[in-house]
Design an enzyme around this catalytic site. Structure first.
Site, PDB file in Angstrom:
ATOM      1  N   GLU A  12      -4.510  10.296   4.292  1.00 33.58           N
ATOM      2  CA  GLU A  12      -4.726  11.236   5.379  1.00 33.58           C
ATOM      3  C   GLU A  12      -3.668  12.335   5.354  1.00 33.58           C
ATOM      4  OE1 GLU A  12      -3.806   7.824   6.683  1.00 33.58           O
ATOM      5  OE2 GLU A  12      -1.763   8.507   6.362  1.00 33.58           O
ATOM      6  N   TYR A  30      -4.141   4.692   9.013  1.00 35.63           N
ATOM      7  CA  TYR A  30      -3.645   5.226  10.293  1.00 35.63           C
ATOM      8  C   TYR A  30      -4.799   5.549  11.241  1.00 35.63           C
ATOM      9  CZ  TYR A  30      -0.484   8.144  13.221  1.00 35.63           C
ATOM     10  OH  TYR A  30       0.250   8.688  14.237  1.00 35.63           O
ATOM     11  N   ASP A  82       0.819  -1.211   0.000  1.00 35.86           N
ATOM     12  CA  ASP A  82       0.000   0.000   0.000  1.00 35.86           C
ATOM     13  C   ASP A  82       0.860   1.272   0.000  1.00 35.86           C
ATOM     14  OD1 ASP A  82      -2.216  -1.571  -0.056  1.00 35.86           O
ATOM     15  OD2 ASP A  82      -2.775  -1.246   2.037  1.00 35.86           O
TER      16      ASP A  82
END
Length: 294
Positions: A147, A189, A73
């Site tokens: 994010e 996260y 990822d």
């Protein structure tokens, strides 16, 4: 069909496997065009590629039909950053450990390549976040798929983050940091910090403190039309501003403005691959030891 191919430096023992994937692409009628970092790694690993290499210009001008990420990822996040605003669809082939976003397994490569060549896939728009007001620091790479987070640095002392949604004050978080996650990033996260999972096409964001010293704050889901302003108040000179895996030191009293980016990432969705299946298979969603896999 021309496909850009990106990958991070890996163990040199992986080079024959990557070379095999490239050969399978050619067999399927897809011409690989390697990113400079992948071509350089293969050359250093004793498997110099014969394929063309992407020039260091806008990938949108290179007659590229899609981009394939080889790795985990983290590599896919790098690939999204590399493609930038070009709007080129991205598919991840997992050579890493989890592969939540890069969800095509190595044993599925031939089937996936055949489907790509035949056009048997859908595109799913994934929203991104954009940071404004730090142009000199971030340049064109001011966006993130998963994010944007701020984090303390060089000290164990907590960071105070004063948060506004538009012109309205939300809260002051006393914490190690603060995460603003997209729906795609809600399984990354933010999930590690107790955040909720959002369906990837939701028009929403998650505001999630990292280790808050407070009993009555929780992750908060908001509509993604808000501009979010973070005013940092740190006791150290510097903090970290993170856009996915890219970290930048910023002044401890900085202001950071975050909003939904005016462009999206186009994720390739192959038949039989969908978010709910990945959620069950990769994160063991709903797994109950008493009754087995749902």
């Amino acid at each position: 069909m021309r496909a850009a191919v990106n990958g991070r430096g890996m163990d040199a023992a992986m080079a024959p496997m990557v070379a095999q994937v490239l050969e399978r692409m050619r067999t399927a009628g897809i011409s690989p065009v390697l990113s400079p970092q992948l071509a350089d790694w293969m050359a250093r690993s004793g498997a110099p590629p014969a394929d063309a290499t992407l020039p260091p210009t806008d990938p949108g001008r290179q007659d590229i039909d899609l981009c394939i990420s080889l790795g985990g990822d983290g590599t896919l996040l790098d690939t999204v950053a590399m493609m930038g605003r070009a709007g080129i669809p991205v598919l991840g082939i997992n050579l890493g450990r989890l592969g939540f976003l890069s969800n095509v397994r190595l044993e599925e490569v031939d089937h996936a390549l055949t489907a790509l060549r035949a056009g048997r896939y859908a595109l799913q728009d994934r929203s991104l976040l954009e940071v404004t007001g730090h142009d000199a620091l971030l340049g064109e790479a001011n966006f993130a798929l998963n994010e944007v987070s701020v984090h303390k640095r060089d000290t164990s002392t907590m960071l105070a983050v004063h948060v506004h949604l538009g012109n309205d004050y939300l809260n002051t978080y006393w914490a190690d940091g603060l995460i603003i996650a997209t729906p795609t990033g809600s399984t990354a996260y933010s999930l590690s910090c107790g955040g909720p999972i959002l369906y990837p096409t939701s028009d929403a964001l998650v505001i999630n403190p990292i280790c808050p010293h407070n009993l009555n704050v929780r992750p908060f889901v908001i509509p993604d039309h808000f501009t979010i302003t973070l005013q940092l108040e740190a006791r150290s000179e510097l903090c970290l501003l993170n856009l996915d895996a890219r970290s930048h030191p910023i002044e401890g009293r900085s202001s950071v403005m975050i909003q939904r980016a005016p462009f999206s990432m186009k994720m390739v969705q192959l038949e039989g691959h969908d978010f709910l299946r990945t959620l069950r298979e990769k994160l063991n969603w709903g797994l109950d030891a008493r009754s087995g896999r749902p």
